[in-house]
Design a protein around this motif. Structure first.
Motif, PDB file in Angstrom:
ATOM      1  N   PRO A   1       6.861  11.568   6.368  1.00 14.56           N
ATOM      2  CA  PRO A   1       6.808  10.106   6.505  1.00 14.56           C
ATOM      3  C   PRO A   1       5.371   9.601   6.566  1.00 14.56           C
ATOM      4  CG  PRO A   1       8.430  11.046   8.013  1.00 14.56           C
ATOM      5  CD  PRO A   1       7.670  12.207   7.420  1.00 14.56           C
ATOM      6  N   LEU A   2       5.185   8.383   6.104  1.00 15.68           N
ATOM      7  CA  LEU A   2       3.847   7.808   5.971  1.00 15.68           C
ATOM      8  C   LEU A   2       3.065   7.842   7.279  1.00 15.68           C
ATOM      9  CD1 LEU A   2       1.841   6.309   4.106  1.00 15.68           C
ATOM     10  CD2 LEU A   2       2.917   4.169   4.821  1.00 15.68           C
ATOM     11  N   ARG A   3       3.703   7.433   8.395  1.00 19.33           N
ATOM     12  CA  ARG A   3       2.971   7.368   9.663  1.00 19.33           C
ATOM     13  C   ARG A   3       2.532   8.768  10.123  1.00 19.33           C
ATOM     14  NH1 ARG A   3       8.364   6.638  10.867  1.00 19.33           N
ATOM     15  NH2 ARG A   3       9.275   8.084  12.409  1.00 19.33           N
ATOM     16  N   VAL A   4       3.368   9.774   9.847  1.00 16.97           N
ATOM     17  CA  VAL A   4       3.016  11.150  10.212  1.00 16.97           C
ATOM     18  C   VAL A   4       1.873  11.650   9.333  1.00 16.97           C
ATOM     19  CG1 VAL A   4       3.850  13.530  10.410  1.00 16.97           C
ATOM     20  CG2 VAL A   4       5.342  11.612  11.056  1.00 16.97           C
ATOM     21  N   ALA A   5       1.884  11.281   8.054  1.00 15.74           N
ATOM     22  CA  ALA A   5       0.810  11.680   7.136  1.00 15.74           C
ATOM     23  C   ALA A   5      -0.531  11.114   7.613  1.00 15.74           C
ATOM     24  CB  ALA A   5       1.117  11.203   5.721  1.00 15.74           C
ATOM     25  N   HIS A   6      -0.517   9.868   8.078  1.00 17.65           N
ATOM     26  CA  HIS A   6      -1.749   9.260   8.593  1.00 17.65           C
ATOM     27  C   HIS A   6      -2.262  10.036   9.809  1.00 17.65           C
ATOM     28  CE1 HIS A   6      -2.345   5.794   6.058  1.00 17.65           C
ATOM     29  NE2 HIS A   6      -1.105   5.341   6.263  1.00 17.65           N
ATOM     30  N   ILE A   7      -1.364  10.400  10.703  1.00 20.31           N
ATOM     31  CA  ILE A   7      -1.758  11.148  11.904  1.00 20.31           C
ATOM     32  C   ILE A   7      -2.375  12.491  11.516  1.00 20.31           C
ATOM     33  CG2 ILE A   7      -0.888  12.359  13.945  1.00 20.31           C
ATOM     34  CD1 ILE A   7       1.224  10.128  14.195  1.00 20.31           C
ATOM     35  N   LEU A   8      -1.722  13.181  10.610  1.00 23.15           N
ATOM     36  CA  LEU A   8      -2.215  14.496  10.201  1.00 23.15           C
ATOM     37  C   LEU A   8      -3.576  14.399   9.534  1.00 23.15           C
ATOM     38  CD1 LEU A   8       1.105  16.058   8.839  1.00 23.15           C
ATOM     39  CD2 LEU A   8      -0.061  16.599  10.992  1.00 23.15           C
ATOM     40  N   LYS A   9      -3.734  13.385   8.703  1.00 21.65           N
ATOM     41  CA  LYS A   9      -5.029  13.181   8.028  1.00 21.65           C
ATOM     42  C   LYS A   9      -6.133  12.948   9.060  1.00 21.65           C
ATOM     43  CE  LYS A   9      -7.571  12.101   4.287  1.00 21.65           C
ATOM     44  NZ  LYS A   9      -7.824  13.008   3.147  1.00 21.65           N
ATOM     45  N   GLN A  10      -5.873  12.050  10.010  1.00 14.42           N
ATOM     46  CA  GLN A  10      -6.882  11.717  11.012  1.00 14.42           C
ATOM     47  C   GLN A  10      -7.219  12.915  11.894  1.00 14.42           C
ATOM     48  OE1 GLN A  10      -5.040   8.428  13.006  1.00 14.42           O
ATOM     49  NE2 GLN A  10      -5.256   7.034  11.261  1.00 14.42           N
ATOM     50  N   GLU A  11      -6.196  13.652  12.304  1.00 18.36           N
ATOM     51  CA  GLU A  11      -6.427  14.792  13.191  1.00 18.36           C
ATOM     52  C   GLU A  11      -7.205  15.903  12.483  1.00 18.36           C
ATOM     53  OE1 GLU A  11      -6.125  14.770  16.201  1.00 18.36           O
ATOM     54  OE2 GLU A  11      -4.512  13.437  16.813  1.00 18.36           O
ATOM     55  N   MET A  12      -6.860  16.180  11.236  1.00 18.98           N
ATOM     56  CA  MET A  12      -7.575  17.226  10.508  1.00 18.98           C
ATOM     57  C   MET A  12      -9.027  16.844  10.279  1.00 18.98           C
ATOM     58  SD  MET A  12      -5.899  19.974  10.100  1.00 18.98           S
ATOM     59  CE  MET A  12      -6.966  20.796   8.907  1.00 18.98           C
TER      60      MET A  12
ATOM     61  N   GLY B   1     -12.728  18.765  11.556  1.00 13.87           N
ATOM     62  CA  GLY B   1     -13.615  19.304  10.538  1.00 13.87           C
ATOM     63  C   GLY B   1     -12.892  19.838   9.325  1.00 13.87           C
ATOM     64  N   GLY B   2     -11.573  19.672   9.297  1.00 13.32           N
ATOM     65  CA  GLY B   2     -10.785  20.054   8.135  1.00 13.32           C
ATOM     66  C   GLY B   2     -10.435  18.838   7.319  1.00 13.32           C
ATOM     67  N   ASP B   3      -9.336  18.896   6.601  1.00 14.41           N
ATOM     68  CA  ASP B   3      -8.905  17.746   5.817  1.00 14.41           C
ATOM     69  C   ASP B   3      -7.406  17.864   5.540  1.00 14.41           C
ATOM     70  OD1 ASP B   3      -9.064  15.357   4.353  1.00 14.41           O
ATOM     71  OD2 ASP B   3     -11.003  15.933   3.496  1.00 14.41           O
ATOM     72  N   ALA B   4      -6.837  16.807   5.004  1.00 17.04           N
ATOM     73  CA  ALA B   4      -5.426  16.801   4.618  1.00 17.04           C
ATOM     74  C   ALA B   4      -5.299  15.996   3.343  1.00 17.04           C
ATOM     75  CB  ALA B   4      -4.557  16.202   5.721  1.00 17.04           C
ATOM     76  N   ALA B   5      -4.856  16.637   2.293  1.00 18.62           N
ATOM     77  CA  ALA B   5      -4.656  15.942   1.021  1.00 18.62           C
ATOM     78  C   ALA B   5      -3.289  15.284   1.036  1.00 18.62           C
ATOM     79  CB  ALA B   5      -4.736  16.928  -0.137  1.00 18.62           C
ATOM     80  N   VAL B   6      -3.260  14.022   0.686  1.00 20.72           N
ATOM     81  CA  VAL B   6      -2.015  13.256   0.611  1.00 20.72           C
ATOM     82  C   VAL B   6      -1.993  12.513  -0.715  1.00 20.72           C
ATOM     83  CG1 VAL B   6      -1.874  12.988   3.123  1.00 20.72           C
ATOM     84  CG2 VAL B   6      -3.072  11.250   1.767  1.00 20.72           C
ATOM     85  N   HIS B   7      -0.884  11.888  -1.019  1.00 27.63           N
ATOM     86  CA  HIS B   7      -0.801  11.084  -2.231  1.00 27.63           C
ATOM     87  C   HIS B   7      -1.813   9.946  -2.169  1.00 27.63           C
ATOM     88  CE1 HIS B   7       0.814   8.435  -5.371  1.00 27.63           C
ATOM     89  NE2 HIS B   7       1.417   9.518  -5.845  1.00 27.63           N
ATOM     90  N   ARG B   8      -2.376   9.606  -3.322  1.00 27.17           N
ATOM     91  CA  ARG B   8      -3.434   8.590  -3.362  1.00 27.17           C
ATOM     92  C   ARG B   8      -2.967   7.235  -2.827  1.00 27.17           C
ATOM     93  NH1 ARG B   8      -2.053   9.360  -8.761  1.00 27.17           N
ATOM     94  NH2 ARG B   8      -3.888  10.657  -9.120  1.00 27.17           N
ATOM     95  N   ASP B   9      -1.651   6.950  -2.852  1.00 30.54           N
ATOM     96  CA  ASP B   9      -1.157   5.644  -2.408  1.00 30.54           C
ATOM     97  C   ASP B   9      -0.892   5.576  -0.909  1.00 30.54           C
ATOM     98  OD1 ASP B   9      -1.268   4.552  -4.939  1.00 30.54           O
ATOM     99  OD2 ASP B   9       0.792   5.088  -5.446  1.00 30.54           O
ATOM    100  N   VAL B  10      -1.123   6.672  -0.190  1.00 29.69           N
ATOM    101  CA  VAL B  10      -0.923   6.646   1.258  1.00 29.69           C
ATOM    102  C   VAL B  10      -1.883   5.659   1.920  1.00 29.69           C
ATOM    103  CG1 VAL B  10      -1.296   7.998   3.367  1.00 29.69           C
ATOM    104  CG2 VAL B  10       0.074   8.954   1.504  1.00 29.69           C
ATOM    105  N   ILE B  11      -3.124   5.614   1.450  1.00 27.84           N
ATOM    106  CA  ILE B  11      -4.136   4.781   2.092  1.00 27.84           C
ATOM    107  C   ILE B  11      -3.795   3.295   2.018  1.00 27.84           C
ATOM    108  CG2 ILE B  11      -5.624   4.521   0.050  1.00 27.84           C
ATOM    109  CD1 ILE B  11      -8.013   4.904   2.011  1.00 27.84           C
ATOM    110  N   VAL B  12      -3.011   2.897   1.002  1.00 24.97           N
ATOM    111  CA  VAL B  12      -2.619   1.491   0.879  1.00 24.97           C
ATOM    112  C   VAL B  12      -1.152   1.300   1.257  1.00 24.97           C
ATOM    113  CG1 VAL B  12      -4.372   0.879  -0.810  1.00 24.97           C
ATOM    114  CG2 VAL B  12      -2.200   1.864  -1.600  1.00 24.97           C
ATOM    115  N   ASN B  13      -0.554   2.322   1.861  1.00 26.75           N
ATOM    116  CA  ASN B  13       0.812   2.241   2.377  1.00 26.75           C
ATOM    117  C   ASN B  13       1.837   1.862   1.315  1.00 26.75           C
ATOM    118  OD1 ASN B  13      -0.064   2.904   4.992  1.00 26.75           O
ATOM    119  ND2 ASN B  13      -0.493   0.758   5.468  1.00 26.75           N
ATOM    120  N   LYS B  14       1.678   2.395   0.108  1.00 29.42           N
ATOM    121  CA  LYS B  14       2.596   2.077  -0.978  1.00 29.42           C
ATOM    122  C   LYS B  14       3.688   3.126  -1.165  1.00 29.42           C
ATOM    123  CE  LYS B  14      -0.240  -0.901  -3.936  1.00 29.42           C
ATOM    124  NZ  LYS B  14      -0.802  -1.066  -5.319  1.00 29.42           N
ATOM    125  N   VAL B  15       3.672   4.169  -0.344  1.00 27.03           N
ATOM    126  CA  VAL B  15       4.710   5.199  -0.421  1.00 27.03           C
ATOM    127  C   VAL B  15       5.334   5.363   0.955  1.00 27.03           C
ATOM    128  CG1 VAL B  15       3.678   6.458  -2.348  1.00 27.03           C
ATOM    129  CG2 VAL B  15       3.011   7.020  -0.012  1.00 27.03           C
TER     130      VAL B  15
END
Length: 404
Positions: A49-60, A64-78
């Motif tokens: 889910p979108l909100r969980v993807a945001h959390i994972l991205k921020q935490e990683m 010092g790591g990272d989390a690759a997500v779909h390009r439309d996550v940042i604009v909440n289109k998915v």
């Protein structure tokens, strides 16, 4: 509790990492920045889910790591996205601990991540009990010798259909070093003729009862029929090897659960269409694992088999072979069966009787990838090959080289 199809994706180089991130749908500019971070561990989660993807991205990012997500996550289109966690083992362990305290129902995700990271480490030696006959897992690659008592198996059909010939071959396999005997009374080659449960057991009964008195290794019964499995287990067999992963006969999981025996669950399907090859195979195997667990089996009692040669093209089989280590993410022992199969014949343009060297190559690759059991026709040759491979890859890397 929602599952996200979590699995480890092995990257050996930057090209593989970039391809995986491209498939996620990540922004091309971000791919170039993130790919190198995936050479520690790449952990893929599906349909997050979108909100969980945001959390994972921020935490990683904070770790010092990272989390690759779909390009439309940042604009909440998915609404959902696949996520590729990219970091070192240490960073991912920190992530697991942090999200155990997060809201939005992702505590389970933290627990699953911790278990996955543990499954990717070298397993400790342990005992698998097979109704009084113990197998030692984690010390070396075990050998399962194939005994086909059928008239139509692709490799040796008819050679051991006679009881005396079958007994002699079984004893030969044990003498050559088989740790397990796998007995099949119905061919599963492409285009095989199905036999009834009654006929299958009629073929199996005399050889099983005779071998229980003549050999000291566990007997595995290669069948997908619950009725056959029940009769074999009642007679004293030790393991069930189901080429349909408990998913063809609805009664099979109950039978193996009642007897509490180890079961091999193999991936299989009709046709070769996949949405995501490794993801779909692992999803199938997870369903098999859940069936086994629902009937009381757990841990090492559930052995997974990627199903080389079943429901896969040559190219798909080769890709699965190149990514065998990823099956460790399931947290169960892995069995590999490639012996004399068409993948080898098509690759090398060889008939069945000339596929020994190709089989040895796949067995060594399996040992190097950490599989626990290989299923083969030629026991002596394969045992020697994996013994050499084990000497190199099991607990040896870096132990005698200062600075490794």
């Amino acid at each position: 509790m929602q599952k996200y199809g979590m699995r480890w994706v092995a990257f050996n180089n930057l090209i593989e990492a970039k391809m995986a991130l491209t498939k996620i749908g990540a922004d091309p500019g971000g791919i170039a920045h993130m790919a190198g971070k995936g050479l520690g561990r790449g952990i893929k989660l599906e349909q997050v889910p979108l909100r969980v993807a945001h959390i994972l991205k921020q935490e990683m990012l904070s770790l010092g790591g990272d989390a690759a997500v779909h390009r439309d996550v940042i604009v909440n289109k998915v609404e959902t996205t696949d996520v590729m966690l990219l970091g070192t083992v240490r960073q991912l362990e920190h992530l697991s601990a942090k999200i155990l305290a997060q809201p939005f129902g992702i505590k389970q995700l933290g627990h699953d991540l911790k278990l996955l990271l543990s499954a990717l480490e070298s397993p400790k030696p342990r005992i698998l009990s097979c109704r009084g006959k113990d197998l030692r897992l984690g010390e070396r690659t075990l050998i399962m010798g194939i005994l086909n008592i059928t008239p139509d198996s692709f490799s040796d059909g008819g050679r051991f259909f006679n009881l005396e010939a079958a007994l002699a071959q079984a004893e030969r396999l044990v003498e050559e070093g088989a740790d397990i005997l796998d007995i099949g009374a119905e061919s599963t080659r492409p285009g095989h003729f199905e036999v009834s449960a009654e006929e299958e057991w009629q073929r199996l009964e005399p050889i099983v009862k005779a071998l229980l008195e003549r050999v000291n290794v566990p007997l595995s019964i290669d069948t997908y029929k619950a009725n056959v499995a029940a009769k074999a287990l009642e007679a004293g067999a030790h393991i069930i090897n189901d080429v349909w992963g408990l998913q063809k006969d609805p009664d099979m999981a109950r039978v193996v659960g009642e007897y509490g025996v180890p079961v091999v669950v193999m991936h299989n399907q009709i046709g070769t269409d996949y949405q995501c090859l490794l993801g779909d195979i692992l999803t199938f195997l997870r369903q098999s694992i859940e069936l086994a667990e629902a009937h009381g089996l757990a841990g090492d009692q559930i052995i997974v088999d990627p199903g080389i040669g079943f429901g896969k093209t040559l190219e798909q089989n080769l890709e699965v072979m190149s990514r065998l280590a990823e099956f460790k993410s399931l947290g169960h022992p892995v069995l590999l069966g490639t012996s004399r199969k068409s993948m080898i014949g098509k690759t090398l343009n060889l008939n069945v009787e000339d596929r020994l060297e190709g089989t040895l190559a796949t067995s060594v690759l399996g040992a190097a990838a950490g599989v626990d059991i290989i299923r083969v026709h030629d026991v002596r040759e394969n045992r020697r090959a994996v013994q050499m491979a084990d000497a190199i890859v099991r607990e040896q890397r870096g132990t005698h080289y200062v600075g490794a």
